[in-house]
Design a protein around this motif. Structure first.
Motif, short mmCIF file in Angstrom:
data_model
loop_
_atom_site.label_atom_id
_atom_site.label_comp_id
_atom_site.label_asym_id
_atom_site.label_seq_id
_atom_site.Cartn_x
_atom_site.Cartn_y
_atom_site.Cartn_z
N SER A 1 -38.62 21.67 -20.55
CA SER A 1 -39.09 22.22 -19.27
C SER A 1 -40.49 22.77 -19.44
CB SER A 1 -38.14 23.33 -18.80
OG SER A 1 -38.12 24.40 -19.72
N LYS A 2 -41.17 22.89 -18.31
CA LYS A 2 -42.51 23.49 -18.30
C LYS A 2 -42.47 24.78 -17.51
CE LYS A 2 -45.80 19.70 -18.83
NZ LYS A 2 -46.90 18.94 -18.17
N LYS A 3 -42.94 25.85 -18.14
CA LYS A 3 -43.01 27.15 -17.46
C LYS A 3 -44.39 27.76 -17.72
CE LYS A 3 -38.08 28.24 -17.65
NZ LYS A 3 -37.05 29.21 -18.12
N ASN A 4 -45.06 28.02 -16.65
CA ASN A 4 -46.40 28.61 -16.74
C ASN A 4 -47.33 27.78 -17.62
OD1 ASN A 4 -45.55 30.85 -15.16
ND2 ASN A 4 -44.70 31.82 -17.02
N GLY A 5 -47.17 26.45 -17.47
CA GLY A 5 -48.03 25.54 -18.22
C GLY A 5 -47.63 25.33 -19.66
N LYS A 6 -46.56 26.01 -20.09
CA LYS A 6 -46.08 25.85 -21.47
C LYS A 6 -44.80 25.01 -21.50
CE LYS A 6 -47.99 30.17 -23.28
NZ LYS A 6 -47.65 31.45 -24.00
N VAL A 7 -44.69 24.17 -22.54
CA VAL A 7 -43.52 23.32 -22.70
C VAL A 7 -42.49 24.04 -23.56
CG1 VAL A 7 -42.64 21.15 -23.60
CG2 VAL A 7 -44.88 21.21 -22.47
N GLU A 8 -41.25 24.08 -23.09
CA GLU A 8 -40.17 24.71 -23.84
C GLU A 8 -39.06 23.69 -24.07
OE1 GLU A 8 -38.72 28.19 -21.97
OE2 GLU A 8 -40.65 29.28 -22.10
N VAL A 9 -38.49 23.76 -25.26
CA VAL A 9 -37.35 22.89 -25.60
C VAL A 9 -36.16 23.77 -25.91
CG1 VAL A 9 -36.45 21.15 -27.17
CG2 VAL A 9 -38.88 21.13 -26.57
N MET A 10 -35.07 23.55 -25.17
CA MET A 10 -33.87 24.35 -25.36
C MET A 10 -32.67 23.45 -25.61
SD MET A 10 -34.28 27.25 -22.37
CE MET A 10 -32.76 28.03 -22.95
N GLU A 11 -31.80 23.93 -26.47
CA GLU A 11 -30.57 23.19 -26.75
C GLU A 11 -29.49 23.61 -25.75
OE1 GLU A 11 -27.24 22.63 -30.30
OE2 GLU A 11 -29.29 23.37 -30.79
N ARG A 12 -28.86 22.62 -25.16
CA ARG A 12 -27.76 22.92 -24.23
C ARG A 12 -26.46 23.09 -24.97
NH1 ARG A 12 -27.45 19.68 -18.55
NH2 ARG A 12 -29.36 20.45 -17.59
N HIS B 1 -12.65 -7.84 -34.98
CA HIS B 1 -11.94 -7.00 -35.93
C HIS B 1 -12.85 -6.01 -36.65
CE1 HIS B 1 -9.06 -10.29 -35.36
NE2 HIS B 1 -8.15 -9.43 -35.73
N LEU B 2 -14.10 -5.95 -36.23
CA LEU B 2 -15.02 -5.02 -36.85
C LEU B 2 -14.69 -3.59 -36.43
CD1 LEU B 2 -17.57 -5.21 -38.68
CD2 LEU B 2 -18.93 -5.06 -36.60
N VAL B 3 -14.60 -2.72 -37.41
CA VAL B 3 -14.29 -1.31 -37.13
C VAL B 3 -15.56 -0.60 -36.70
CG1 VAL B 3 -13.45 0.86 -38.11
CG2 VAL B 3 -12.40 -1.31 -38.79
N GLU B 4 -15.46 0.11 -35.59
CA GLU B 4 -16.62 0.84 -35.08
C GLU B 4 -16.97 1.98 -36.03
OE1 GLU B 4 -19.65 1.19 -32.61
OE2 GLU B 4 -17.99 -0.04 -31.91
N THR B 5 -18.21 2.00 -36.47
CA THR B 5 -18.67 3.09 -37.33
C THR B 5 -19.83 3.81 -36.65
OG1 THR B 5 -20.18 1.61 -38.49
CG2 THR B 5 -18.00 1.93 -39.46
N LYS B 6 -19.82 5.12 -36.77
CA LYS B 6 -20.88 5.90 -36.15
C LYS B 6 -21.92 6.21 -37.22
CE LYS B 6 -21.62 9.86 -33.12
NZ LYS B 6 -20.99 11.00 -32.42
N ASP B 7 -22.97 5.41 -37.22
CA ASP B 7 -23.99 5.53 -38.26
C ASP B 7 -25.12 6.48 -37.87
OD1 ASP B 7 -23.63 2.01 -38.83
OD2 ASP B 7 -22.68 3.67 -39.89
N TYR B 8 -25.28 6.73 -36.58
CA TYR B 8 -26.44 7.49 -36.13
C TYR B 8 -26.03 8.71 -35.31
CZ TYR B 8 -28.80 3.09 -37.22
OH TYR B 8 -29.26 1.96 -37.85
N THR B 9 -26.83 9.76 -35.41
CA THR B 9 -26.68 10.90 -34.51
C THR B 9 -27.18 10.47 -33.13
OG1 THR B 9 -27.05 12.46 -36.32
CG2 THR B 9 -27.41 13.28 -34.07
N HIS B 10 -26.44 10.86 -32.08
CA HIS B 10 -26.80 10.46 -30.72
C HIS B 10 -27.31 11.69 -29.97
CE1 HIS B 10 -25.73 7.25 -27.51
NE2 HIS B 10 -26.90 7.79 -27.28
N ILE B 11 -28.57 11.64 -29.58
CA ILE B 11 -29.23 12.79 -28.95
C ILE B 11 -29.65 12.45 -27.52
CG2 ILE B 11 -31.24 14.34 -29.07
CD1 ILE B 11 -31.24 13.83 -32.12
N CYS B 12 -29.47 13.40 -26.63
CA CYS B 12 -29.97 13.25 -25.27
C CYS B 12 -31.09 14.27 -25.04
CB CYS B 12 -28.85 13.47 -24.25
SG CYS B 12 -29.41 13.32 -22.53
N ILE B 13 -32.22 13.78 -24.58
CA ILE B 13 -33.32 14.67 -24.20
C ILE B 13 -33.42 14.66 -22.67
CG2 ILE B 13 -35.80 15.10 -24.31
CD1 ILE B 13 -35.83 13.76 -27.03
N ILE B 14 -33.22 15.82 -22.07
CA ILE B 14 -33.31 15.93 -20.62
C ILE B 14 -34.75 16.24 -20.23
CG2 ILE B 14 -32.46 17.17 -18.58
CD1 ILE B 14 -29.96 17.85 -20.23
#
Length: 374
Positions: free
Chosen positions: A363-374, A310-323
Protein backbone atom coordinates in the motif's frame (compact mmCIF):
# COMPACT_ATOMS: atom_id res chain seq x y z
CA UNK A 1 -16.83 -25.42 -30.99
CA UNK A 2 -17.40 -29.14 -30.54
CA UNK A 3 -14.53 -31.65 -30.79
CA UNK A 4 -14.28 -34.97 -32.66
CA UNK A 5 -15.07 -38.07 -30.61
CA UNK A 6 -12.29 -38.85 -28.13
CA UNK A 7 -10.58 -35.46 -28.46
CA UNK A 8 -10.28 -33.29 -25.39
CA UNK A 9 -9.06 -29.98 -24.11
CA UNK A 10 -6.62 -30.06 -21.21
CA UNK A 11 -5.51 -27.50 -18.69
CA UNK A 12 -3.79 -27.13 -15.36
CA UNK A 13 -2.49 -30.11 -13.44
CA UNK A 14 -2.63 -32.74 -16.20
CA UNK A 15 -0.40 -30.61 -18.43
CA UNK A 16 1.92 -29.80 -15.52
CA UNK A 17 2.32 -33.52 -14.85
CA UNK A 18 3.12 -34.33 -18.48
CA UNK A 19 5.80 -31.63 -18.58
CA UNK A 20 7.20 -32.97 -15.31
CA UNK A 21 7.43 -36.48 -16.79
CA UNK A 22 9.29 -35.27 -19.87
CA UNK A 23 11.61 -33.07 -17.81
CA UNK A 24 12.60 -36.02 -15.60
CA UNK A 25 12.96 -38.24 -18.68
CA UNK A 26 15.36 -35.76 -20.27
CA UNK A 27 17.42 -35.70 -17.09
CA UNK A 28 17.59 -39.52 -16.94
CA UNK A 29 18.54 -40.03 -20.58
CA UNK A 30 21.14 -37.27 -20.46
CA UNK A 31 22.82 -38.85 -17.45
CA UNK A 32 22.76 -42.27 -19.17
CA UNK A 33 24.39 -41.00 -22.37
CA UNK A 34 21.47 -40.88 -24.81
CA UNK A 35 21.08 -38.36 -27.63
CA UNK A 36 17.69 -36.99 -28.64
CA UNK A 37 16.21 -37.75 -32.06
CA UNK A 38 13.08 -36.39 -33.74
CA UNK A 39 11.43 -37.52 -36.97
CA UNK A 40 8.81 -35.73 -39.09
CA UNK A 41 5.22 -36.04 -37.96
CA UNK A 42 4.24 -36.65 -41.63
CA UNK A 43 5.63 -39.76 -43.34
CA UNK A 44 4.84 -41.92 -46.37
CA UNK A 45 2.35 -44.68 -45.57
CA UNK A 46 4.62 -47.26 -47.25
CA UNK A 47 7.18 -46.81 -44.46
CA UNK A 48 4.71 -48.49 -42.10
CA UNK A 49 2.63 -50.78 -44.35
CA UNK A 50 5.46 -52.78 -45.96
CA UNK A 51 5.96 -56.48 -45.18
CA UNK A 52 8.53 -55.80 -42.46
CA UNK A 53 6.22 -53.58 -40.40
CA UNK A 54 2.75 -54.59 -41.64
CA UNK A 55 0.77 -51.88 -39.84
CA UNK A 56 -2.78 -51.48 -41.08
CA UNK A 57 -3.47 -48.47 -43.27
CA UNK A 58 -7.05 -48.21 -42.04
CA UNK A 59 -5.73 -47.49 -38.54
CA UNK A 60 -3.73 -44.45 -39.66
CA UNK A 61 -4.54 -40.77 -40.14
CA UNK A 62 -3.95 -40.48 -43.90
CA UNK A 63 -4.50 -38.49 -47.08
CA UNK A 64 -3.26 -38.29 -50.68
CA UNK A 65 -0.55 -35.74 -51.45
CA UNK A 66 -0.57 -33.78 -54.76
CA UNK A 67 1.50 -36.55 -56.43
CA UNK A 68 -1.11 -39.17 -55.51
CA UNK A 69 1.00 -40.85 -52.81
CA UNK A 70 -0.47 -41.68 -49.41
CA UNK A 71 0.94 -39.74 -46.49
CA UNK A 72 0.19 -40.40 -42.82
CA UNK A 73 0.66 -38.85 -39.42
CA UNK A 74 3.44 -40.82 -37.70
CA UNK A 75 1.82 -43.98 -36.23
CA UNK A 76 4.98 -45.55 -34.77
CA UNK A 77 8.26 -44.13 -33.47
CA UNK A 78 10.43 -47.25 -33.83
CA UNK A 79 9.85 -47.63 -37.57
CA UNK A 80 10.30 -43.92 -38.19
CA UNK A 81 13.59 -43.88 -36.27
CA UNK A 82 14.81 -46.99 -38.09
CA UNK A 83 14.27 -45.17 -41.39
CA UNK A 84 16.23 -42.17 -40.10
CA UNK A 85 19.13 -44.25 -38.77
CA UNK A 86 19.41 -46.87 -41.51
CA UNK A 87 22.51 -45.25 -43.03
CA UNK A 88 24.26 -44.31 -39.79
CA UNK A 89 27.69 -45.61 -38.86
CA UNK A 90 27.64 -49.12 -37.39
CA UNK A 91 28.81 -48.17 -33.91
CA UNK A 92 26.96 -48.45 -30.56
CA UNK A 93 24.20 -45.84 -30.49
CA UNK A 94 21.69 -44.77 -27.85
CA UNK A 95 18.80 -42.57 -28.93
CA UNK A 96 15.81 -41.12 -27.10
CA UNK A 97 12.64 -39.45 -28.34
CA UNK A 98 9.76 -37.35 -27.05
CA UNK A 99 6.61 -36.87 -29.11
CA UNK A 100 3.28 -38.17 -30.31
CA UNK A 101 2.01 -41.01 -32.45
CA UNK A 102 -1.36 -40.93 -34.18
CA UNK A 103 -3.76 -43.87 -34.64
CA UNK A 104 -7.48 -44.22 -35.17
CA UNK A 105 -7.57 -46.94 -32.50
CA UNK A 106 -6.33 -44.84 -29.56
CA UNK A 107 -8.50 -42.40 -27.58
CA UNK A 108 -8.25 -38.92 -29.01
CA UNK A 109 -6.18 -40.19 -31.98
CA UNK A 110 -2.97 -38.86 -30.39
CA UNK A 111 -0.78 -40.64 -27.84
CA UNK A 112 2.23 -38.89 -26.33
CA UNK A 113 5.25 -41.12 -25.87
CA UNK A 114 8.78 -41.04 -24.56
CA UNK A 115 11.17 -43.84 -25.37
CA UNK A 116 14.64 -45.09 -26.22
CA UNK A 117 16.25 -47.08 -29.01
CA UNK A 118 19.71 -48.70 -28.81
CA UNK A 119 21.60 -49.96 -31.86
CA UNK A 120 24.71 -52.08 -32.39
CA UNK A 121 24.90 -53.24 -28.77
CA UNK A 122 25.02 -56.92 -27.89
CA UNK A 123 21.53 -58.35 -27.20
CA UNK A 124 22.06 -58.60 -23.44
CA UNK A 125 23.65 -55.15 -23.22
CA UNK A 126 20.93 -53.43 -25.24
CA UNK A 127 18.02 -55.11 -23.49
CA UNK A 128 19.37 -54.61 -19.99
CA UNK A 129 20.15 -50.95 -20.72
CA UNK A 130 16.56 -50.37 -21.89
CA UNK A 131 15.08 -51.96 -18.78
CA UNK A 132 17.50 -50.31 -16.37
CA UNK A 133 16.76 -46.93 -17.96
CA UNK A 134 13.05 -47.61 -17.42
CA UNK A 135 13.65 -48.49 -13.77
CA UNK A 136 15.72 -45.33 -13.30
CA UNK A 137 12.95 -43.17 -14.75
CA UNK A 138 10.28 -44.69 -12.51
CA UNK A 139 12.48 -44.16 -9.46
CA UNK A 140 13.10 -40.53 -10.40
CA UNK A 141 9.35 -40.05 -10.82
CA UNK A 142 8.87 -41.61 -7.36
CA UNK A 143 6.45 -44.22 -8.69
CA UNK A 144 7.91 -47.07 -6.70
CA UNK A 145 8.70 -50.54 -7.93
CA UNK A 146 7.38 -51.98 -11.15
CA UNK A 147 6.69 -55.48 -12.44
CA UNK A 148 8.71 -56.26 -15.55
CA UNK A 149 7.33 -59.01 -17.77
CA UNK A 150 9.72 -60.84 -20.11
CA UNK A 151 8.82 -62.94 -23.11
CA UNK A 152 10.43 -64.04 -26.38
CA UNK A 153 8.99 -64.13 -29.89
CA UNK A 154 10.91 -67.22 -31.00
CA UNK A 155 9.29 -69.60 -28.51
CA UNK A 156 5.89 -69.40 -30.19
CA UNK A 157 7.42 -69.12 -33.67
CA UNK A 158 9.62 -72.22 -33.25
CA UNK A 159 6.68 -74.33 -32.08
CA UNK A 160 4.48 -73.15 -34.95
CA UNK A 161 7.01 -73.91 -37.71
CA UNK A 162 6.45 -77.71 -37.74
CA UNK A 163 2.71 -77.15 -38.21
CA UNK A 164 1.09 -77.09 -41.65
CA UNK A 165 -1.34 -74.30 -40.93
CA UNK A 166 -3.03 -71.99 -43.38
CA UNK A 167 -2.32 -68.29 -43.05
CA UNK A 168 -5.80 -67.77 -41.61
CA UNK A 169 -5.36 -70.53 -39.02
CA UNK A 170 -1.96 -69.20 -37.96
CA UNK A 171 -3.50 -65.77 -37.46
CA UNK A 172 -6.31 -67.29 -35.38
CA UNK A 173 -3.77 -69.29 -33.38
CA UNK A 174 -1.72 -66.18 -32.62
CA UNK A 175 -4.83 -64.35 -31.43
CA UNK A 176 -5.96 -67.27 -29.27
CA UNK A 177 -2.51 -67.39 -27.66
CA UNK A 178 -2.65 -63.66 -27.04
CA UNK A 179 -6.08 -64.07 -25.42
CA UNK A 180 -4.85 -67.04 -23.30
CA UNK A 181 -7.54 -69.39 -24.62
CA UNK A 182 -5.91 -72.76 -24.00
CA UNK A 183 -8.52 -75.06 -25.54
CA UNK A 184 -8.78 -72.89 -28.63
CA UNK A 185 -4.99 -72.84 -29.03
CA UNK A 186 -4.90 -76.64 -28.89
CA UNK A 187 -7.77 -77.14 -31.33
CA UNK A 188 -6.38 -74.73 -33.93
CA UNK A 189 -2.87 -76.15 -33.59
CA UNK A 190 -4.20 -79.67 -34.22
CA UNK A 191 -5.11 -78.53 -37.73
CA UNK A 192 -1.35 -78.46 -38.34
CA UNK A 193 -1.15 -82.25 -37.98
CA UNK A 194 1.48 -82.28 -35.25
CA UNK A 195 -0.03 -83.25 -31.91
CA UNK A 196 3.19 -82.78 -29.91
CA UNK A 197 3.57 -79.19 -31.09
CA UNK A 198 -0.12 -78.58 -30.41
CA UNK A 199 0.34 -79.76 -26.82
CA UNK A 200 3.43 -77.62 -26.34
CA UNK A 201 1.65 -74.56 -27.68
CA UNK A 202 -1.35 -75.14 -25.42
CA UNK A 203 0.94 -75.51 -22.40
CA UNK A 204 2.40 -72.06 -23.07
CA UNK A 205 -0.92 -70.47 -22.11
CA UNK A 206 -0.15 -71.42 -18.50
CA UNK A 207 3.60 -70.67 -18.72
CA UNK A 208 3.21 -67.38 -16.89
CA UNK A 209 4.52 -66.37 -13.48
CA UNK A 210 7.72 -66.15 -11.47
CA UNK A 211 11.23 -67.03 -12.60
CA UNK A 212 10.56 -70.62 -11.50
CA UNK A 213 8.81 -71.03 -14.86
CA UNK A 214 12.22 -70.95 -16.54
CA UNK A 215 13.53 -73.85 -14.43
CA UNK A 216 10.41 -75.89 -15.14
CA UNK A 217 10.78 -75.45 -18.88
CA UNK A 218 14.51 -76.07 -18.86
CA UNK A 219 13.64 -79.60 -17.79
CA UNK A 220 10.71 -79.85 -20.19
CA UNK A 221 12.78 -78.67 -23.17
CA UNK A 222 16.08 -80.34 -22.25
CA UNK A 223 16.35 -81.79 -25.76
CA UNK A 224 15.65 -78.48 -27.53
CA UNK A 225 18.88 -76.46 -27.63
CA UNK A 226 17.23 -73.56 -29.47
CA UNK A 227 14.64 -73.15 -26.71
CA UNK A 228 17.16 -73.72 -23.92
CA UNK A 229 19.30 -70.90 -25.33
CA UNK A 230 16.27 -68.58 -25.15
CA UNK A 231 15.54 -69.58 -21.55
CA UNK A 232 19.18 -69.01 -20.61
CA UNK A 233 19.10 -65.55 -22.19
CA UNK A 234 15.92 -64.59 -20.33
CA UNK A 235 17.43 -65.85 -17.08
CA UNK A 236 20.58 -63.73 -17.55
CA UNK A 237 18.52 -60.65 -18.37
CA UNK A 238 16.23 -61.17 -15.37
CA UNK A 239 19.22 -61.59 -13.06
CA UNK A 240 20.80 -58.31 -14.24
CA UNK A 241 17.58 -56.35 -13.73
CA UNK A 242 16.82 -57.91 -10.35
CA UNK A 243 20.31 -57.36 -8.98
CA UNK A 244 20.33 -53.73 -10.16
CA UNK A 245 17.18 -52.64 -8.33
CA UNK A 246 14.01 -53.67 -6.59
CA UNK A 247 12.04 -54.64 -9.68
CA UNK A 248 10.10 -57.89 -9.72
CA UNK A 249 10.40 -60.05 -12.84
CA UNK A 250 7.53 -62.00 -14.38
CA UNK A 251 7.89 -64.50 -17.21
CA UNK A 252 5.38 -65.10 -20.03
CA UNK A 253 6.68 -67.82 -22.34
CA UNK A 254 3.41 -67.69 -24.31
CA UNK A 255 3.75 -64.03 -25.24
CA UNK A 256 3.24 -63.40 -28.96
CA UNK A 257 4.41 -60.39 -30.92
CA UNK A 258 1.87 -57.77 -31.95
CA UNK A 259 4.04 -56.40 -34.77
CA UNK A 260 6.01 -58.47 -37.31
CA UNK A 261 9.27 -56.65 -36.69
CA UNK A 262 9.75 -57.95 -33.13
CA UNK A 263 12.38 -60.68 -33.30
CA UNK A 264 13.50 -61.74 -29.85
CA UNK A 265 13.04 -60.61 -26.27
CA UNK A 266 9.88 -58.62 -25.54
CA UNK A 267 9.05 -56.77 -22.33
CA UNK A 268 6.34 -54.82 -20.59
CA UNK A 269 6.30 -52.81 -17.40
CA UNK A 270 3.46 -52.48 -14.90
CA UNK A 271 3.28 -50.12 -11.94
CA UNK A 272 3.23 -52.40 -8.93
CA UNK A 273 0.86 -50.29 -6.87
CA UNK A 274 -1.91 -49.96 -9.47
CA UNK A 275 -1.10 -52.55 -12.14
CA UNK A 276 -1.13 -49.86 -14.85
CA UNK A 277 0.69 -50.84 -18.06
CA UNK A 278 3.31 -48.09 -18.36
CA UNK A 279 5.89 -49.26 -20.94
CA UNK A 280 6.49 -51.90 -23.59
CA UNK A 281 9.17 -52.78 -26.10
CA UNK A 282 11.57 -55.40 -27.30
CA UNK A 283 14.10 -56.50 -29.89
CA UNK A 284 13.49 -55.68 -33.56
CA UNK A 285 16.63 -56.64 -35.51
CA UNK A 286 14.63 -57.63 -38.61
CA UNK A 287 13.08 -54.19 -39.02
CA UNK A 288 16.28 -53.00 -40.69
CA UNK A 289 16.07 -55.68 -43.39
CA UNK A 290 13.86 -53.34 -45.43
CA UNK A 291 16.92 -51.07 -45.66
CA UNK A 292 19.27 -53.91 -46.57
CA UNK A 293 20.62 -54.18 -43.01
CA UNK A 294 20.45 -56.75 -40.19
CA UNK A 295 21.58 -55.15 -36.96
CA UNK A 296 21.12 -55.48 -33.23
CA UNK A 297 18.33 -53.07 -32.21
CA UNK A 298 16.08 -52.86 -29.15
CA UNK A 299 13.91 -50.21 -27.54
CA UNK A 300 10.94 -49.39 -25.37
CA UNK A 301 8.31 -46.68 -25.08
CA UNK A 302 6.40 -45.14 -22.18
CA UNK A 303 2.87 -43.80 -22.41
CA UNK A 304 3.29 -40.25 -21.05
CA UNK A 305 -0.38 -39.96 -20.10
CA UNK A 306 -0.17 -43.07 -17.90
CA UNK A 307 2.89 -41.74 -16.10
CA UNK A 308 1.34 -38.29 -15.73
CA UNK A 309 -1.83 -39.78 -14.29
CA UNK A 310 0.13 -41.64 -11.60
CA UNK A 311 2.51 -38.82 -10.79
CA UNK A 312 2.33 -37.83 -7.14
CA UNK A 313 1.79 -34.13 -6.61
CA UNK A 314 4.76 -32.60 -4.83
CA UNK A 315 4.90 -29.10 -3.45
CA UNK A 316 8.33 -27.89 -4.45
CA UNK A 317 7.80 -24.15 -4.16
CA UNK A 318 6.52 -21.66 -1.61
CA UNK A 319 3.36 -20.00 -2.98
CA UNK A 320 3.12 -16.28 -2.27
CA UNK A 321 0.37 -13.79 -3.05
CA UNK A 322 1.22 -10.10 -3.32
CA UNK A 323 -1.84 -7.87 -3.07
CA UNK A 324 -1.37 -4.74 -5.13
CA UNK A 325 -3.31 -2.01 -6.87
CA UNK A 326 -2.72 -0.27 -10.17
CA UNK A 327 -0.65 2.28 -8.28
CA UNK A 328 1.65 -0.32 -6.70
CA UNK A 329 2.21 -2.79 -9.57
CA UNK A 330 5.79 -1.58 -10.08
CA UNK A 331 6.58 -2.05 -6.39
CA UNK A 332 4.89 -5.48 -6.45
CA UNK A 333 7.11 -6.56 -9.34
CA UNK A 334 10.19 -5.34 -7.45
CA UNK A 335 9.07 -7.30 -4.39
CA UNK A 336 8.59 -10.40 -6.52
CA UNK A 337 12.31 -10.37 -7.31
CA UNK A 338 13.08 -10.89 -3.63
CA UNK A 339 11.42 -14.34 -3.82
CA UNK A 340 13.19 -15.88 -6.81
CA UNK A 341 12.65 -19.46 -5.63
CA UNK A 342 8.92 -19.07 -4.97
CA UNK A 343 5.74 -18.89 -7.01
CA UNK A 344 4.63 -15.27 -6.72
CA UNK A 345 1.10 -14.33 -7.77
CA UNK A 346 0.23 -10.62 -7.96
CA UNK A 347 -3.50 -10.07 -7.41
CA UNK A 348 -5.88 -7.42 -6.11
CA UNK A 349 -7.20 -10.03 -3.65
CA UNK A 350 -6.01 -13.57 -2.76
CA UNK A 351 -7.62 -16.26 -4.93
CA UNK A 352 -9.97 -18.44 -2.90
CA UNK A 353 -8.99 -21.69 -4.63
CA UNK A 354 -5.30 -21.42 -3.65
CA UNK A 355 -3.77 -22.05 -0.25
CA UNK A 356 -0.99 -19.49 -0.13
CA UNK A 357 1.98 -19.93 2.17
CA UNK A 358 2.37 -16.18 2.51
CA UNK A 359 0.16 -13.19 1.66
CA UNK A 360 1.75 -9.75 1.43
CA UNK A 361 -0.10 -6.48 0.84
CA UNK A 362 1.50 -3.40 -0.69
CA UNK A 363 0.00 0.00 0.00
CA UNK A 364 0.97 3.63 -0.41
CA UNK A 365 0.48 6.05 2.46
CA UNK A 366 1.64 9.64 2.29
CA UNK A 367 3.80 8.79 -0.70
CA UNK A 368 5.52 5.93 1.13
CA UNK A 369 5.24 2.27 0.15
CA UNK A 370 4.43 -0.18 2.94
CA UNK A 371 4.46 -3.96 2.82
CA UNK A 372 2.40 -5.84 5.38
CA UNK A 373 1.84 -9.52 5.95
CA UNK A 374 -1.77 -10.60 6.15
Amino acid sequence: MFLPAGSRDEMGTSIDHRFRVTEVFRKVITMRGYSLISTPVVEYAATFTNQYVDMKLQDMMKWFNPEGEIEVLRPDWTTSIARALSNQAKIPQKWAYIGSIFKQSIPGIESQQIGVETLHLSPLMGESESLLMASSLLRELQMGDCLIELGHTEIFESLVRPLTLSEADEKRLRQAMHDKKKDEVYQIALNGKNEQSAKELASLVDAFGSLDILSDYEERWKDRKDLLDILDHLKKLARIVEQSGNQEILIDLGRVKNLPYYSGTMFRGFLKETGADCFSGGRYDRLYEQFGERISAVGLAFDVDVLAEHLVETKDYTHICIIASEDTLVQAEELRMEYKDAIVDIQTQPLENINYDLVLEISKKNGKVEVMER
